[in-house]
Design a protein around this motif. Sequence first.
Motif, mmCIF file in Angstrom:
data_model
loop_
_atom_site.group_PDB
_atom_site.id
_atom_site.type_symbol
_atom_site.label_atom_id
_atom_site.label_comp_id
_atom_site.label_asym_id
_atom_site.label_seq_id
_atom_site.Cartn_x
_atom_site.Cartn_y
_atom_site.Cartn_z
ATOM 1 N N ALA A 1 0.838 -1.201 0.000
ATOM 2 C CA ALA A 1 0.000 0.000 0.000
ATOM 3 C C ALA A 1 0.871 1.249 0.000
ATOM 4 N N GLY A 2 1.954 1.220 0.763
ATOM 5 C CA GLY A 2 2.861 2.352 0.808
ATOM 6 C C GLY A 2 3.608 2.551 -0.502
ATOM 7 N N LYS A 3 4.082 1.467 -1.076
ATOM 8 C CA LYS A 3 4.855 1.554 -2.319
ATOM 9 C C LYS A 3 4.022 2.093 -3.473
ATOM 10 N N TYR A 4 2.773 1.636 -3.567
ATOM 11 C CA TYR A 4 1.941 2.022 -4.706
ATOM 12 C C TYR A 4 0.969 3.158 -4.395
ATOM 13 N N GLY A 5 1.057 3.725 -3.206
ATOM 14 C CA GLY A 5 0.222 4.866 -2.861
ATOM 15 C C GLY A 5 -1.258 4.546 -2.830
ATOM 16 N N ILE A 6 -1.609 3.402 -2.237
ATOM 17 C CA ILE A 6 -3.004 2.963 -2.188
ATOM 18 C C ILE A 6 -3.564 3.122 -0.781
ATOM 19 N N ARG A 7 -4.722 3.752 -0.680
ATOM 20 C CA ARG A 7 -5.356 4.011 0.614
ATOM 21 C C ARG A 7 -5.988 2.734 1.167
ATOM 22 N N PRO A 8 -6.101 2.608 2.488
ATOM 23 C CA PRO A 8 -6.720 1.422 3.087
ATOM 24 C C PRO A 8 -8.124 1.143 2.562
ATOM 25 N N GLU A 9 -8.913 2.195 2.299
ATOM 26 C CA GLU A 9 -10.276 1.987 1.808
ATOM 27 C C GLU A 9 -10.306 1.473 0.363
ATOM 28 N N ASP A 10 -9.146 1.463 -0.306
ATOM 29 C CA ASP A 10 -9.050 0.925 -1.659
ATOM 30 C C ASP A 10 -8.345 -0.433 -1.679
ATOM 31 N N ILE A 11 -8.308 -1.079 -0.525
ATOM 32 C CA ILE A 11 -7.715 -2.414 -0.403
ATOM 33 C C ILE A 11 -8.832 -3.436 -0.229
ATOM 34 N N LEU A 12 -8.753 -4.533 -0.950
ATOM 35 C CA LEU A 12 -9.729 -5.606 -0.844
ATOM 36 C C LEU A 12 -9.005 -6.879 -0.425
ATOM 37 N N LEU A 13 -9.341 -7.397 0.746
ATOM 38 C CA LEU A 13 -8.718 -8.610 1.275
ATOM 39 C C LEU A 13 -9.594 -9.813 0.954
ATOM 40 N N VAL A 14 -8.991 -10.875 0.453
ATOM 41 C CA VAL A 14 -9.710 -12.118 0.174
ATOM 42 C C VAL A 14 -9.192 -13.173 1.155
ATOM 43 N N HIS A 15 -10.087 -13.745 1.938
ATOM 44 C CA HIS A 15 -9.628 -14.690 2.961
ATOM 45 C C HIS A 15 -10.675 -15.755 3.283
ATOM 46 N N ASP A 16 -10.242 -16.787 3.950
ATOM 47 C CA ASP A 16 -11.124 -17.891 4.355
ATOM 48 C C ASP A 16 -12.011 -17.465 5.511
ATOM 49 N N GLU A 17 -13.173 -18.109 5.625
ATOM 50 C CA GLU A 17 -14.142 -17.781 6.675
ATOM 51 C C GLU A 17 -14.702 -19.066 7.283
ATOM 52 N N LEU A 18 -14.371 -19.295 8.542
ATOM 53 C CA LEU A 18 -14.832 -20.492 9.249
ATOM 54 C C LEU A 18 -16.342 -20.519 9.441
ATOM 55 N N ASP A 19 -16.943 -19.369 9.647
ATOM 56 C CA ASP A 19 -18.361 -19.312 9.983
ATOM 57 C C ASP A 19 -19.286 -19.420 8.769
ATOM 58 N N LYS A 20 -18.711 -19.663 7.601
ATOM 59 C CA LYS A 20 -19.517 -19.909 6.412
ATOM 60 C C LYS A 20 -19.134 -21.264 5.816
ATOM 61 N N PRO A 21 -20.110 -22.050 5.388
ATOM 62 C CA PRO A 21 -19.805 -23.358 4.795
ATOM 63 C C PRO A 21 -19.145 -23.197 3.429
ATOM 64 N N LEU A 22 -18.431 -24.219 3.007
ATOM 65 C CA LEU A 22 -17.832 -24.212 1.678
ATOM 66 C C LEU A 22 -18.939 -24.056 0.634
ATOM 67 N N GLY A 23 -18.746 -23.136 -0.277
ATOM 68 C CA GLY A 23 -19.767 -22.857 -1.276
ATOM 69 C C GLY A 23 -20.416 -21.503 -1.077
ATOM 70 N N LYS A 24 -20.190 -20.889 0.096
ATOM 71 C CA LYS A 24 -20.769 -19.584 0.404
ATOM 72 C C LYS A 24 -19.673 -18.515 0.426
ATOM 73 N N ASP B 1 -9.528 -0.405 10.085
ATOM 74 C CA ASP B 1 -10.239 -1.633 9.725
ATOM 75 C C ASP B 1 -11.250 -1.388 8.602
ATOM 76 N N VAL B 2 -10.985 -0.375 7.764
ATOM 77 C CA VAL B 2 -11.947 -0.017 6.729
ATOM 78 C C VAL B 2 -11.845 -0.883 5.466
ATOM 79 N N MET B 3 -10.879 -1.777 5.411
ATOM 80 C CA MET B 3 -10.655 -2.555 4.187
ATOM 81 C C MET B 3 -11.861 -3.440 3.853
ATOM 82 N N LEU B 4 -12.214 -3.456 2.569
ATOM 83 C CA LEU B 4 -13.259 -4.340 2.075
ATOM 84 C C LEU B 4 -12.731 -5.768 2.095
ATOM 85 N N ARG B 5 -13.641 -6.742 2.360
ATOM 86 C CA ARG B 5 -13.190 -8.133 2.439
ATOM 87 C C ARG B 5 -14.128 -9.070 1.700
#
Length: 263
Positions: A137-160, A185-189
Amino acid sequence: MRTGWFFGRFCSFFSHFFEKLPSFVAMRRLLTRIINRVLLDASVTPAMTGAEAEIHTEGRRKLVVGLGNPGMEGTRHSVGMAVLGALAARLGVADRWHGDRHVSGEVILSEVQQTRLVLLRPRLLMNVNGVSVAKAAGKYGIRPEDILLVHDELDKPLGKIAIKHGGSARGHNGVRSCVDCLQTDVMLRLRVGIGRPSGKTSVERHVLSRFSSAEQKVLESVLVQSVDLLISQLSQQDSPSAPSSPAGGRAAAAAAQRKQKEV
């Protein structure tokens, strides 16, 4: 009687002593935060090549991150990396991954409908993925609100899958590291369900395990749906930026909206 009294006092003392000690979880979180800060403080802003410098020109810029563990791309905990790989393939840039030691990760520079993209696969352990994200984010000058994190979620079943607009890490160590390093904690996920373990399987063993052959078939559909949703999100016109804050990004955004209505 004297022995019993002494043993009782002994147990009482140690019980009180250990109650005062921080829990193992709290100690681990504190240690992780220290490691995050040390790794970030040790980083040096590099000189950029022509392609890297070009992303700083006028226009929308977004950072899409697949959270996970390096070398464990096929596991449930690294499903975010699988989604990012599928996105790169859809954009026709899957052969452009290259290591960047200055961001402790692998990156691709691309575009989606006039939005300049940086795709990032951290090469640090999940618990300190945030270091790589903050460096990029620092190198490319990207704001936290323009970051999208993709991650696993235990509380959702596979397929959701589901989009989450900021808020707490909800127990996900990779997201927590990102919140700590970016100090907001403004990042979209994009949360990709992997389900909770069944029987006596521990959460740790479950998230580090690989998908079964039957689950792989479901995962193929999940990857397609996830990429569709990512491209839809990345193609949307910018909405008014939510204010960055050390904590409570979503709450801060809601408060700002209420204030605007009052005016």
